[in-house]
Design a protein around this motif. Structure first.
Motif, PDB file in Angstrom:
ATOM      1  N   PHE A 196       0.832  -1.201   0.000  1.00  0.00           N
ATOM      2  CA  PHE A 196       0.000   0.000   0.000  1.00  0.00           C
ATOM      3  C   PHE A 196       0.868   1.253   0.000  1.00  0.00           C
ATOM      4  CE2 PHE A 196      -2.423   3.467   1.894  1.00  0.00           C
ATOM      5  CZ  PHE A 196      -3.509   3.493   1.032  1.00  0.00           C
ATOM      6  N   GLY A 197       1.950   1.243   0.752  1.00  0.00           N
ATOM      7  CA  GLY A 197       2.857   2.396   0.770  1.00  0.00           C
ATOM      8  C   GLY A 197       3.431   2.695  -0.601  1.00  0.00           C
ATOM      9  N   ARG A 198       3.878   1.647  -1.283  1.00  0.00           N
ATOM     10  CA  ARG A 198       4.401   1.836  -2.646  1.00  0.00           C
ATOM     11  C   ARG A 198       3.298   2.278  -3.596  1.00  0.00           C
ATOM     12  NH1 ARG A 198       6.810  -3.017  -1.174  1.00  0.00           N
ATOM     13  NH2 ARG A 198       5.413  -4.178  -2.564  1.00  0.00           N
ATOM     14  N   TYR A 199       2.121   1.657  -3.469  1.00  0.00           N
ATOM     15  CA  TYR A 199       0.988   2.011  -4.326  1.00  0.00           C
ATOM     16  C   TYR A 199       0.597   3.475  -4.105  1.00  0.00           C
ATOM     17  CZ  TYR A 199      -3.585   1.701  -6.616  1.00  0.00           C
ATOM     18  OH  TYR A 199      -4.662   1.893  -7.445  1.00  0.00           O
ATOM     19  N   PHE A 200       0.532   3.866  -2.855  1.00  0.00           N
ATOM     20  CA  PHE A 200       0.162   5.255  -2.549  1.00  0.00           C
ATOM     21  C   PHE A 200       1.190   6.219  -3.134  1.00  0.00           C
ATOM     22  CE2 PHE A 200      -0.627   9.044  -0.004  1.00  0.00           C
ATOM     23  CZ  PHE A 200      -2.009   9.116  -0.089  1.00  0.00           C
ATOM     24  N   GLY A 201       2.474   5.874  -3.034  1.00  0.00           N
ATOM     25  CA  GLY A 201       3.517   6.718  -3.624  1.00  0.00           C
ATOM     26  C   GLY A 201       3.355   6.855  -5.130  1.00  0.00           C
ATOM     27  N   VAL A 202       3.074   5.743  -5.796  1.00  0.00           N
ATOM     28  CA  VAL A 202       2.833   5.768  -7.239  1.00  0.00           C
ATOM     29  C   VAL A 202       1.611   6.638  -7.536  1.00  0.00           C
ATOM     30  CG1 VAL A 202       2.025   4.343  -9.179  1.00  0.00           C
ATOM     31  CG2 VAL A 202       3.953   3.569  -7.770  1.00  0.00           C
ATOM     32  N   GLN A 203       0.574   6.467  -6.744  1.00  0.00           N
ATOM     33  CA  GLN A 203      -0.654   7.242  -6.952  1.00  0.00           C
ATOM     34  C   GLN A 203      -0.418   8.738  -6.754  1.00  0.00           C
ATOM     35  OE1 GLN A 203      -3.703   5.963  -8.058  1.00  0.00           O
ATOM     36  NE2 GLN A 203      -2.378   4.213  -8.401  1.00  0.00           N
ATOM     37  N   ILE A 204       0.463   9.085  -5.837  1.00  0.00           N
ATOM     38  CA  ILE A 204       0.774  10.506  -5.617  1.00  0.00           C
ATOM     39  C   ILE A 204       1.377  11.105  -6.882  1.00  0.00           C
ATOM     40  CG2 ILE A 204       2.281  12.098  -4.356  1.00  0.00           C
ATOM     41  CD1 ILE A 204      -0.205  11.215  -2.788  1.00  0.00           C
ATOM     42  N   VAL A 205       2.330  10.408  -7.493  1.00  0.00           N
ATOM     43  CA  VAL A 205       2.933  10.906  -8.736  1.00  0.00           C
ATOM     44  C   VAL A 205       1.869  11.038  -9.820  1.00  0.00           C
ATOM     45  CG1 VAL A 205       4.581  10.393 -10.580  1.00  0.00           C
ATOM     46  CG2 VAL A 205       5.233  10.047  -8.193  1.00  0.00           C
ATOM     47  N   GLY A 206       1.061   9.996  -9.982  1.00  0.00           N
ATOM     48  CA  GLY A 206      -0.013  10.055 -10.968  1.00  0.00           C
ATOM     49  C   GLY A 206      -1.029  11.134 -10.637  1.00  0.00           C
ATOM     50  N   SER A 207      -1.338  11.279  -9.353  1.00  0.00           N
ATOM     51  CA  SER A 207      -2.338  12.275  -8.967  1.00  0.00           C
ATOM     52  C   SER A 207      -1.819  13.696  -9.112  1.00  0.00           C
ATOM     53  CB  SER A 207      -2.818  12.045  -7.539  1.00  0.00           C
ATOM     54  OG  SER A 207      -1.839  12.441  -6.621  1.00  0.00           O
ATOM     55  N   LEU A 208      -0.537  13.895  -8.880  1.00  0.00           N
ATOM     56  CA  LEU A 208       0.010  15.237  -9.098  1.00  0.00           C
ATOM     57  C   LEU A 208      -0.093  15.621 -10.567  1.00  0.00           C
ATOM     58  CD1 LEU A 208       3.107  15.236  -6.732  1.00  0.00           C
ATOM     59  CD2 LEU A 208       0.957  16.487  -6.435  1.00  0.00           C
ATOM     60  N   THR A 209       0.192  14.668 -11.434  1.00  0.00           N
ATOM     61  CA  THR A 209       0.011  14.893 -12.873  1.00  0.00           C
ATOM     62  C   THR A 209      -1.464  15.158 -13.165  1.00  0.00           C
ATOM     63  OG1 THR A 209       1.867  13.436 -13.360  1.00  0.00           O
ATOM     64  CG2 THR A 209       0.316  13.863 -15.157  1.00  0.00           C
ATOM     65  N   ASN A 210      -2.316  14.320 -12.613  1.00  0.00           N
ATOM     66  CA  ASN A 210      -3.759  14.447 -12.781  1.00  0.00           C
ATOM     67  C   ASN A 210      -4.237  15.821 -12.296  1.00  0.00           C
ATOM     68  OD1 ASN A 210      -6.584  14.269 -12.267  1.00  0.00           O
ATOM     69  ND2 ASN A 210      -6.451  12.083 -11.912  1.00  0.00           N
ATOM     70  N   TYR A 211      -3.854  16.181 -11.082  1.00  0.00           N
ATOM     71  CA  TYR A 211      -4.309  17.432 -10.468  1.00  0.00           C
ATOM     72  C   TYR A 211      -3.760  18.652 -11.207  1.00  0.00           C
ATOM     73  CZ  TYR A 211      -6.026  20.394  -6.693  1.00  0.00           C
ATOM     74  OH  TYR A 211      -6.702  21.334  -5.964  1.00  0.00           O
ATOM     75  N   LEU A 212      -2.536  18.557 -11.688  1.00  0.00           N
ATOM     76  CA  LEU A 212      -1.947  19.652 -12.462  1.00  0.00           C
ATOM     77  C   LEU A 212      -2.761  19.898 -13.732  1.00  0.00           C
ATOM     78  CD1 LEU A 212       0.396  21.679 -12.871  1.00  0.00           C
ATOM     79  CD2 LEU A 212       1.604  19.844 -14.053  1.00  0.00           C
ATOM     80  N   ILE A 213      -3.108  18.836 -14.423  1.00  0.00           N
ATOM     81  CA  ILE A 213      -3.914  18.972 -15.646  1.00  0.00           C
ATOM     82  C   ILE A 213      -5.306  19.491 -15.301  1.00  0.00           C
ATOM     83  CG2 ILE A 213      -5.009  17.686 -17.526  1.00  0.00           C
ATOM     84  CD1 ILE A 213      -2.428  15.900 -17.496  1.00  0.00           C
TER      85      ILE A 213
END
Length: 131
Positions: free
Chosen positions: A73-90
């Protein structure tokens, strides 16, 4: 190997569809209560992460179910943060440039989700759910 990758991508996409509905549904609910669309998005995202982690762990990348839940979950959450930052930026760029009309908010949400999901799949496959 190639058919396994395609199967994982399809399952990941289906789980992403569920996450999209959870995230988007909560986003619209919160906006319906006159919550700021930026804050609403910040609240809807973590709920979708928990839902998609559970589904991906038990279906998309089921071969890794025996791995430590916390570590995974920790690794998944970290991956999701990177994806979500991209998502949120767009998302933010679209509504920042074009306004906060309902259709514009949805367009930003959809575009951000699409590009964020590409990063999320490869991060999930190679980092979070590695065998």
């Amino acid at each position: 190997m190639r058919s396994e990758l395609i199967a994982q991508m399809l399952r990941f996409g289906a789980v992403g569809g569920v996450g999209f509905v959870v995230d988007g549904g909560l986003l619209w609910l919160l906006i319906g209560f006159d919550l700021n669309p930026y804050l609403a998005r910040a609240l809807s995202f973590p709920v979708a992460v928990v839902v998609t982690w559970a589904l991906n762990r038990n279906w998309t990348f089921r071969a890794t179910r025996d791995a430590s839940r916390q570590g995974q979950f920790g690794r998944y959450f970290g991956v999701q943060i990177v994806g979500s930052l991209t998502n949120y930026l767009i998302y933010s760029a679209v509504i920042g440039l074009f306004g906060t009309a309902s259709l514009t908010i949805f367009a930003g949400f959809a575009l951000g989700s699409f590009f964020g999901s590409l990063l999320n799949f490869f991060g999930a496959r190679h980092l979070a759910f590695r065998a």
